[in-house]
Design an enzyme around this catalytic site. Structure first.
Site, PDB file in Angstrom:
ATOM      1  NE  ARG A  59      -4.229   1.679   1.708  1.00  0.00           N
ATOM      2  CZ  ARG A  59      -4.706   2.690   2.422  1.00  0.00           C
ATOM      3  NH1 ARG A  59      -4.200   2.950   3.593  1.00  0.00           N
ATOM      4  NH2 ARG A  59      -5.697   3.424   1.953  1.00  0.00           N
ATOM      5  CG  HIS A  86      -1.716   5.168  -0.859  1.00  0.00           C
ATOM      6  ND1 HIS A  86      -2.524   5.637   0.148  1.00  0.00           N
ATOM      7  CD2 HIS A  86      -2.484   4.315  -1.563  1.00  0.00           C
ATOM      8  CE1 HIS A  86      -3.718   5.082   0.057  1.00  0.00           C
ATOM      9  NE2 HIS A  86      -3.721   4.257  -0.964  1.00  0.00           N
ATOM     10  CG  HIS A 144      -8.142  -4.043  -2.545  1.00  0.00           C
ATOM     11  ND1 HIS A 144      -9.147  -3.164  -2.908  1.00  0.00           N
ATOM     12  CD2 HIS A 144      -7.128  -3.269  -2.062  1.00  0.00           C
ATOM     13  CE1 HIS A 144      -8.747  -1.922  -2.661  1.00  0.00           C
ATOM     14  NE2 HIS A 144      -7.528  -1.956  -2.155  1.00  0.00           N
ATOM     15  CD1 TRP A 180     -11.628  -5.961  -0.696  1.00  0.00           C
ATOM     16  CD2 TRP A 180      -9.801  -5.668   0.567  1.00  0.00           C
ATOM     17  NE1 TRP A 180     -11.398  -4.608  -0.568  1.00  0.00           N
ATOM     18  CE2 TRP A 180     -10.284  -4.395   0.201  1.00  0.00           C
ATOM     19  CE3 TRP A 180      -8.654  -5.737   1.364  1.00  0.00           C
ATOM     20  CZ2 TRP A 180      -9.686  -3.206   0.594  1.00  0.00           C
ATOM     21  CZ3 TRP A 180      -8.054  -4.545   1.765  1.00  0.00           C
ATOM     22  CH2 TRP A 180      -8.570  -3.303   1.380  1.00  0.00           C
TER      23      TRP A 180
HETATM   24  C1  HEM Z   1     -10.174   2.268  -6.481  1.00  0.00           C
HETATM   25  C2  HEM Z   1      -8.969   2.076  -6.016  1.00  0.00           C
HETATM   26  C3  HEM Z   1      -8.667   1.789  -4.574  1.00  0.00           C
HETATM   27  C4  HEM Z   1      -9.320   2.160  -3.450  1.00  0.00           C
HETATM   28  C5  HEM Z   1     -10.571   3.006  -3.332  1.00  0.00           C
HETATM   29  C6  HEM Z   1      -8.616   1.571  -2.327  1.00  0.00           C
HETATM   30  C7  HEM Z   1      -8.960   1.723  -1.015  1.00  0.00           C
HETATM   31  C8  HEM Z   1      -8.354   1.086   0.052  1.00  0.00           C
HETATM   32  C9  HEM Z   1      -8.734   1.217   1.428  1.00  0.00           C
HETATM   33  C10 HEM Z   1      -9.868   2.075   1.970  1.00  0.00           C
HETATM   34  C11 HEM Z   1      -7.911   0.415   2.168  1.00  0.00           C
HETATM   35  C12 HEM Z   1      -7.912   0.205   3.663  1.00  0.00           C
HETATM   36  C13 HEM Z   1      -6.884   1.068   4.374  1.00  0.00           C
HETATM   37  C14 HEM Z   1      -6.874   0.827   5.862  1.00  0.00           C
HETATM   38  O1  HEM Z   1      -7.900   1.045   6.516  1.00  0.00           O
HETATM   39  O2  HEM Z   1      -5.811   0.397   6.377  1.00  0.00           O
HETATM   40  C15 HEM Z   1      -7.006  -0.218   1.243  1.00  0.00           C
HETATM   41  C16 HEM Z   1      -6.038  -1.126   1.607  1.00  0.00           C
HETATM   42  C17 HEM Z   1      -5.161  -1.696   0.736  1.00  0.00           C
HETATM   43  N1  HEM Z   1      -5.023  -1.398  -0.600  1.00  0.00           N
HETATM   44 FE1  HEM Z   1      -6.315  -0.323  -1.711  1.00  0.00          FE
HETATM   45  N2  HEM Z   1      -7.541   0.869  -2.796  1.00  0.00           N
HETATM   46  C18 HEM Z   1      -7.529   0.984  -4.168  1.00  0.00           C
HETATM   47  C19 HEM Z   1      -6.583   0.468  -5.014  1.00  0.00           C
HETATM   48  C20 HEM Z   1      -5.475  -0.235  -4.632  1.00  0.00           C
HETATM   49  C21 HEM Z   1      -4.364  -0.565  -5.492  1.00  0.00           C
HETATM   50  C22 HEM Z   1      -4.236  -0.136  -6.961  1.00  0.00           C
HETATM   51  C23 HEM Z   1      -3.492  -1.292  -4.744  1.00  0.00           C
HETATM   52  C24 HEM Z   1      -2.156  -1.888  -5.130  1.00  0.00           C
HETATM   53  C25 HEM Z   1      -1.814  -2.210  -6.373  1.00  0.00           C
HETATM   54  C26 HEM Z   1      -4.055  -1.408  -3.420  1.00  0.00           C
HETATM   55  C27 HEM Z   1      -3.488  -2.112  -2.376  1.00  0.00           C
HETATM   56  C28 HEM Z   1      -3.988  -2.146  -1.094  1.00  0.00           C
HETATM   57  C29 HEM Z   1      -3.464  -3.015  -0.042  1.00  0.00           C
HETATM   58  C30 HEM Z   1      -2.355  -4.044  -0.192  1.00  0.00           C
HETATM   59  C31 HEM Z   1      -4.215  -2.719   1.115  1.00  0.00           C
HETATM   60  C32 HEM Z   1      -4.067  -3.368   2.493  1.00  0.00           C
HETATM   61  C33 HEM Z   1      -3.206  -2.528   3.382  1.00  0.00           C
HETATM   62  C34 HEM Z   1      -3.084  -3.101   4.778  1.00  0.00           C
HETATM   63  O3  HEM Z   1      -3.377  -4.277   4.998  1.00  0.00           O
HETATM   64  O4  HEM Z   1      -2.659  -2.338   5.656  1.00  0.00           O
HETATM   65  N3  HEM Z   1      -5.242  -0.733  -3.386  1.00  0.00           N
HETATM   66  N4  HEM Z   1      -7.295   0.212  -0.019  1.00  0.00           N
END
Ligand code: HEM
Length: 265
Positions: free
Chosen positions: A33, A37, A161, A177
């Site tokens: 993440r 970002h 995700h 997820w």
């Molecule tokens: C429409 C696009 C996306 C939205 C709206 C989105 C939104 C989110 C949100 C709300 C979280 C939770 C954050 C938290 O509460 O810790 C999250 C986690 C995460 N996202 Fe996304 N995301 C998007 C695209 C992506 C992309 C493109 C990647 C990587 C290629 C990604 C990888 C991750 C990962 C690995 C987590 C887990 C982080 C953790 O476990 O701490 N996401 N995302």
């Protein structure tokens, strides 16, 4: 100064991934993440944003609500930066994301080091460039088209995700997820396209859960079901892991590269 030993740095990153005190036992997802970002602020028209300069170290970007929780990821990597001071922060963050994907069972991600320019305040991208999880397909397209991605790349990228979880004290959303949040897989698409998603009954922001309330989807994930083109691609990835891995590796490599200047040979 000697150039960084990237192979050793990768080994050092792999070594810190398991962490029994953190979330589901791995810091891999939050490193992915961080890499996303840092890179996902890129704007292809103005050629601003992206990981170069690691501008998330500085308060304006670090305090973007979308980046809540990423201070943990940055802190986890600090000992590696200390051990290998010649790697730039931007390279360390993107290499950590790429390395974590591979170490968690995903495909090898193409990655190249980039030189880090001196950062000034004007290099810090404005807040609000990262996607808002509460919105749908139009917003998702706006944000990823701005970076230069097409529909297929968008769907592949969101397949990350498969990893990690939402935290109520970061995004406000809650839960993973998939049932295996520390293994990279195409489970996200299998679950997205087969589970009977329903609105979670709670006081928090609108999100979707399976009937047992064990796994979740954000409104922006459900957009992949609502949009016919996104749905077609999601079903393809659910049915064919190899195609997903190939497309993800290319799209994630492209994401990590956005705006990174190349040292001339
Ligand atoms: C429409 C696009 C996306 C939205 C709206 C989105 C939104 C989110 C949100 C709300 C979280 C939770 C954050 C938290 O509460 O810790 C999250 C986690 C995460 N996202 Fe996304 N995301 C998007 C695209 C992506 C992309 C493109 C990647 C990587 C290629 C990604 C990888 C991750 C990962 C690995 C987590 C887990 C982080 C953790 O476990 O701490 N996401 N995302």
């Amino acid at each position: 100064m000697a150039s960084p030993d990237y192979q050793q740095i990768k080994k050092d990153i792999v070594a810190i991934l398991p962490n029994k005190d953190y979330d589901d036992g791995s810091i891999g997802p939050v490193l992915v993440r961080l890499a996303w970002h840092a890179s996902g602020t890129y704007d292809r028209k103005s050629k601003t944003g992206g990981s170069n300069g690691a501008t998330m170290r500085f308060k304006p970007e670090a305090s973007d609500g979308a980046n809540a929780g990423l201070e943990h990821a940055r802190a986890f990597l600090e000992p590696i930066k200390k051990k290998h001071p010649t790697i730039s922060y931007a390279d360390l963050w993107t290499l950590a994301g790429a390395t974590a994907i591979e170490a968690m069972g995903g495909p090898a991600i193409p990655w190249k080091s980039g030189s880090e320019k001196t950062v000034s305040a004007k290099d810090i991208p404005p807040n609000g460039r990262l996607p808002d999880a509460a919105q749908g397909q139009d917003h998702v397209r706006d944000v990823f088209y701005r970076m230069g991605f097409n529909d297929r790349e968008i769907v592949a990228l969101i397949g990350a995700h498969a990893l990690g979880r939402c935290h109520t004290d970061r995004s406000g959303f809650d839960g993973p997820w998939t049932y295996s949040p520390t293994r990279f897989s195409n489970q996200y698409f299998k679950l997205l396209t087969t589970v009977k998603w329903q609105k979670k009954k709670w006081d928090g922001p609108e999100q979707f859960v399976d009937p047992d309330d064990e796994i979740m989807m954000l409104p922006a994930d459900i957009a992949l079901l609502k949009d016919p083109e996104f749905l077609k691609i999601s079903k393809e990835y659910a049915a064919d892991k190899d195609v997903f891995y190939k497309d993800f590796a290319a799209a994630f490599g492209k994401l990590l590269d956005l705006g990174v200047p190349r040292t001339k040979l």
